[in-house]
Design an enzyme around this catalytic site. Sequence first.
Site, short mmCIF file in Angstrom:
data_model
loop_
_atom_site.label_atom_id
_atom_site.label_comp_id
_atom_site.label_asym_id
_atom_site.label_seq_id
_atom_site.Cartn_x
_atom_site.Cartn_y
_atom_site.Cartn_z
CG ASP A 1 -10.06 -23.18 -24.03
OD1 ASP A 1 -10.37 -24.66 -25.41
OD2 ASP A 1 -10.56 -22.95 -23.31
CG ASP B 1 -8.49 -26.01 -28.15
OD1 ASP B 1 -9.84 -26.50 -29.07
OD2 ASP B 1 -9.14 -25.46 -28.11
#
Length: 268
Positions: A212, A10
């Site tokens: 996250d 990410d």
Amino acid sequence: MARATVVFTDLDGSLLDHHNYSFAAAGEALALLARRSIPLVLNSSKTAAEIAKLRRQLANPYPYIVENGAAVIFPEAGPPSLASGRWGRVKALARPRSEFLPLLQRWRRERGFDFQGFADMDVEGLCALTGLHQNEAELALQRDYSEPIVWRGGEGPWRQFEDCLRAEGLRAQRGGRFVHISDHCDKGCAMQWLAPQLLADCPTPRCIALGDGGNDVPMLALADEAVVIRSPSHAPPSIPAPRGRVWLSEQEGPAGWNRSLLDLLDEE
């Protein structure tokens, strides 16, 4: 012999700092990946235009995944070790945004759903909301497959909105700042599709994934090694039925990304 490794990551809140979008704190791990020729695949809710710019800054030659798994972009040229050879192509894994955006706007008018989407924003408005610079906001607005929204209604209307999405084969994925509306695609499915093609001599590489937010969960759940990066803005997401080991970084953002990846690569 240990399997070759590939890394899927990410961006916002993970490789990139949540506040200033810098990857400086991840420099040591990025350099190690480059020295070992370990593929680093950017797997983000960001658009192709946004990631293309970041790839140049990172000198990253690998394919990348855009808009929460909606498409895989193959660059024009890549290292000879890659098995694909389909550079310059786009592999769409989801229907285009233009097909469902009118639905969202009609539901808002007719049902009173309270949200603001990227389609409602101009560059200045997105800059004010996110802290992006003008040129970055322009790239973020160039969306092909997903519509990020800020939900302003309550839980009851939200459940009704989700029912409407499901009825149309759409889904909502929560990221660090926005809820992303898209076809039924995710980062995990895109990772599974791409991973076997990255290394010519290893169709089943060891996959490390770092993220996250809630939209990272499908990717993290399917990885051999999943690293949940601590965030300054929200609690770590839970990973149901993970395929491999799950780690929680001690530090936040790119500093946590850096330390966690160095530790995992040190195990090899």
